[in-house]
Design a protein around this motif. Structure first.
Motif, PDB file in Angstrom:
ATOM      1  N   ASP A   1       0.828  -1.210   0.000  1.00 26.66           N
ATOM      2  CA  ASP A   1       0.000   0.000   0.000  1.00 26.66           C
ATOM      3  C   ASP A   1       0.864   1.262   0.000  1.00 26.66           C
ATOM      4  N   ALA A   2       2.015   1.172   0.648  1.00 21.02           N
ATOM      5  CA  ALA A   2       2.916   2.339   0.666  1.00 21.02           C
ATOM      6  C   ALA A   2       3.570   2.542  -0.700  1.00 21.02           C
ATOM      7  N   ILE A   3       3.941   1.446  -1.325  1.00 23.22           N
ATOM      8  CA  ILE A   3       4.702   1.538  -2.589  1.00 23.22           C
ATOM      9  C   ILE A   3       3.810   1.834  -3.795  1.00 23.22           C
ATOM     10  N   CYS A   4       2.556   1.361  -3.751  1.00 23.36           N
ATOM     11  CA  CYS A   4       1.657   1.484  -4.911  1.00 23.36           C
ATOM     12  C   CYS A   4       1.565   2.938  -5.394  1.00 23.36           C
ATOM     13  N   ASP A   5       1.908   3.159  -6.660  1.00 26.81           N
ATOM     14  CA  ASP A   5       1.846   4.485  -7.288  1.00 26.81           C
ATOM     15  C   ASP A   5       2.774   5.525  -6.662  1.00 26.81           C
ATOM     16  N   ALA A   6       3.775   5.074  -5.911  1.00 29.41           N
ATOM     17  CA  ALA A   6       4.700   6.037  -5.298  1.00 29.41           C
ATOM     18  C   ALA A   6       5.575   6.704  -6.357  1.00 29.41           C
ATOM     19  N   ASP A   7       5.857   7.993  -6.132  1.00 30.77           N
ATOM     20  CA  ASP A   7       6.807   8.727  -6.978  1.00 30.77           C
ATOM     21  C   ASP A   7       8.233   8.555  -6.466  1.00 30.77           C
ATOM     22  N   VAL A   8       8.347   8.367  -5.156  1.00 31.06           N
ATOM     23  CA  VAL A   8       9.656   8.253  -4.507  1.00 31.06           C
ATOM     24  C   VAL A   8       9.564   7.149  -3.453  1.00 31.06           C
TER      25      VAL A   8
END
Ligand code: CP
Length: 310
Positions: free
Chosen positions: A212-219
């Protein structure tokens, strides 16, 4: 350049957005100096910077020393093991004796949270916090945001994931405060026993699942497990940690395409980061280190005259 209102840099919470912009703009100018064939200017000739490091450091210590030298300041290193601390002298006496030698800036790293704040209350020259216990590491956060902004100029609304030992990470604390101040959305994830349940007070959203943290992350920012702060035996298996919370090329596929991968260092390759990330073209860990010199040049420049205004 306008004068900033701060005399010390102890944490992120007291910096206004205008002061952050001033630091970043000054860092930009300093970076230009670091890219010249002769990387030295006389700007701080006659100024003295004392680096008080009571904890090990590679990046922060070296970059403060290089930054001071590039601005022609005299820089003095200090190692607690070879100082009179080993004869029983306390922190207050140590810094008061340092101040008696009339430095313009004292840079301090210390294992106790609040040490730099304590020091700043007892001396007149400017104090820069180079990392205090599990509290804050403001110069790391500022170099992190400078490095992100080289790739993503407007931080408003971007998603930044911070993964790992949130509980013991002074970098996480300063990063979250700074990124949210600049309008980014910060998501944190890590093992439950390494999570600070109060981290949401700083503006971060806790994700039980790393996906959930990584999904669609820019950084994505990885953090080292700070074993020195809680002893051995707490992590049953580094291999298991790597499987559950480590970042590899497969795992970053759920983030935005070309997601930026960062780490404040030192990296434990094979634990929080898989070796396949070494060759990833948006692994900007060494850019962080390069920018650390320019950022610290900017802070020394801004703060080296502040003590005289008292
Ligand atoms: N990022 C950082 O603080 O690294 P050092 O401990 O090597 O200074």
């Amino acid at each position: 350049m306008q004068n900033p209102s701060f005399k010390h840099l102890l944490g992120i919470e007291h910096l206004s957005c205008e002061e952050i912009e001033l630091i970043l703009q000054t860092t930009d100018s300093m970076k230009e100096i670091t890219q010249r064939s002769i990387k030295k200017v006389p700007t701080l000739k006659g100024k003295t910077v004392i680096n008080l490091f009571f904890e090990p450091s590679t990046r922060t210590k070296l970059s403060f020393e290089i930054a001071a030298k590039r601005l022609s300041a005299d820089t003095i290193g200090f190692s607690s093991a070879t100082s009179s601390l080993s004869k029983g002298e306390n922190l207050l006496d140590t810094v008061k004796n340092c101040e008696a030698m009339l430095p313009d800036v004292i840079v301090i790293r210390h294992p106790c949270s609040g040490a730099s704040h304590f020091v700043s209350q007892h001396i007149n020259c400017s104090v820069i916090n180079a990392g205090d216990g599990i509290n804050q590491h403001p110069t790391q956060a500022l170099l992190d945001i400078f490095t992100i902004k080289e790739r993503i100029n407007d931080l408003k609304g971007i998603k930044i994931a911070i993964i790992g030992d949130i509980k013991h990470s002074r970098v996480a604390h300063s990063d979250i405060m700074l990124f949210t101040k600049m309008g980014a959305n910060v998501f944190v994830s890590g093992p439950g026993f390494l999570m600070n349940p109060f981290i949401s007070v700083l503006g971060a959203k806790i994700c039980d699942k790393i996906e959930d943290a990584i999904c669609d992350a820019d950084v994505i920012i990885l953090l080292r497990i700070q074993k020195e702060r809680f002893g051995n035996g707490v992590i049953p298996s580094e291999r298991e940690y790597a499987m559950l919370y480590g970042i590899n090329m497969n795992r970053i596929k759920s983030a935005k395409e070309n997601v930026i991968v960062m780490h404040p260092g030192p990296v434990n390759w094979g634990v929080e980061l898989s070796p396949d990330i070494m060759d990833y073209n948006n692994n900007i860990i060494l850019d962080q280190v390069t920018n650390g010199v320019a950022l610290r040049m900017a802070l020394l420049y801004i703060l080296s005259n502040q003590g005289e205004r008292e």
